[in-house]
Design an enzyme around this catalytic site. Sequence first.
Site, PDB file in Angstrom:
ATOM      1  N   LEU A 178       1.008  -1.304  -0.186  1.00  0.00           N
ATOM      2  CA  LEU A 178       0.029  -0.052  -0.043  1.00  0.00           C
ATOM      3  C   LEU A 178       1.048   1.336   0.101  1.00  0.00           C
ATOM      4  CD1 LEU A 178      -2.854  -0.826   2.887  1.00  0.00           C
ATOM      5  CD2 LEU A 178      -3.023  -1.031   0.335  1.00  0.00           C
ATOM      6  N   ASP A 179       0.541   2.110  -0.858  1.00  0.00           N
ATOM      7  CA  ASP A 179       0.990   3.593  -0.691  1.00  0.00           C
ATOM      8  C   ASP A 179       1.355   4.039   0.776  1.00  0.00           C
ATOM      9  OD1 ASP A 179       1.467   3.694  -3.423  1.00  0.00           O
ATOM     10  OD2 ASP A 179      -0.303   5.080  -3.709  1.00  0.00           O
ATOM     11  N   GLY A 180       2.545   4.756   1.065  1.00  0.00           N
ATOM     12  CA  GLY A 180       2.191   5.389   2.198  1.00  0.00           C
ATOM     13  C   GLY A 180       1.287   6.154   2.818  1.00  0.00           C
ATOM     14  N   ARG A 235      -4.924   5.670  -8.231  1.00  0.00           N
ATOM     15  CA  ARG A 235      -4.700   7.102  -8.289  1.00  0.00           C
ATOM     16  C   ARG A 235      -4.541   7.855  -9.800  1.00  0.00           C
ATOM     17  NH1 ARG A 235       0.064   7.733  -3.914  1.00  0.00           N
ATOM     18  NH2 ARG A 235      -0.314  10.341  -4.262  1.00  0.00           N
TER      19      ARG A 235
END
Length: 218
Positions: A61-63, A151
């Site tokens: 997962l993205d930060g 995104r």
Amino acid sequence: MFVAKNIPIIYEDENLLVLNKPAGLLTIPAPGKSSAALTETLHEACLREGVSWKPHPCHRLDGETSGLILFAKGKSKQKTVMELFRLRQVHKRYIAFVQGDFNKKEGVFTRALEGQPAHTLYSLQEQRKTGSALFSVVEVNPATGRKNQIRLHFKAAGHPLVGETRFAFRKDFPVAVRRLMLHAACLEFIDPWTGEARKFTAELPADMRAFLDKSVIV
């Protein structure tokens, strides 16, 4: 049960850990960055508790993204679970807040990313207003797992995620928050060791709930 400081554990057995990652925490360390990473936190907890296994992430997962993330207890078990992801046998559901009046009730994005097929299914849950600015709550099911897929697909549709700063200029959109409004809410798959159906869910974190509480449905 295994305990990792400040990281809620949703599920644990002899093979798997399912965690609810907070926003602001990388999955793995980034080259050249000093930011803390979830894998490091888990490794430290393993050393502290004296367990015999090491946690290995099965996806990322993205930060800035909060929510469910799956770790395997050992490298060989990681390979087993990553094969499920490769075969698209792990079903993921996200909740995203996106900029503007996203008036398409449901559909699929099929724009290729980095020369690879990418498919993102979406369904509109509700439209909201904060002040005079509109945003939409969308359920998202990525059928493929390209980097930054959600995104990039919403940015290409003209509705970047609320809080987006990497792929859109915050000043160009009316709704501004401190972090990306994206949450990994559900994971479903067949357990490769037991054959049982697994379904894990995580409610919206406090900051996303608070943002909703300050808005009204339109």
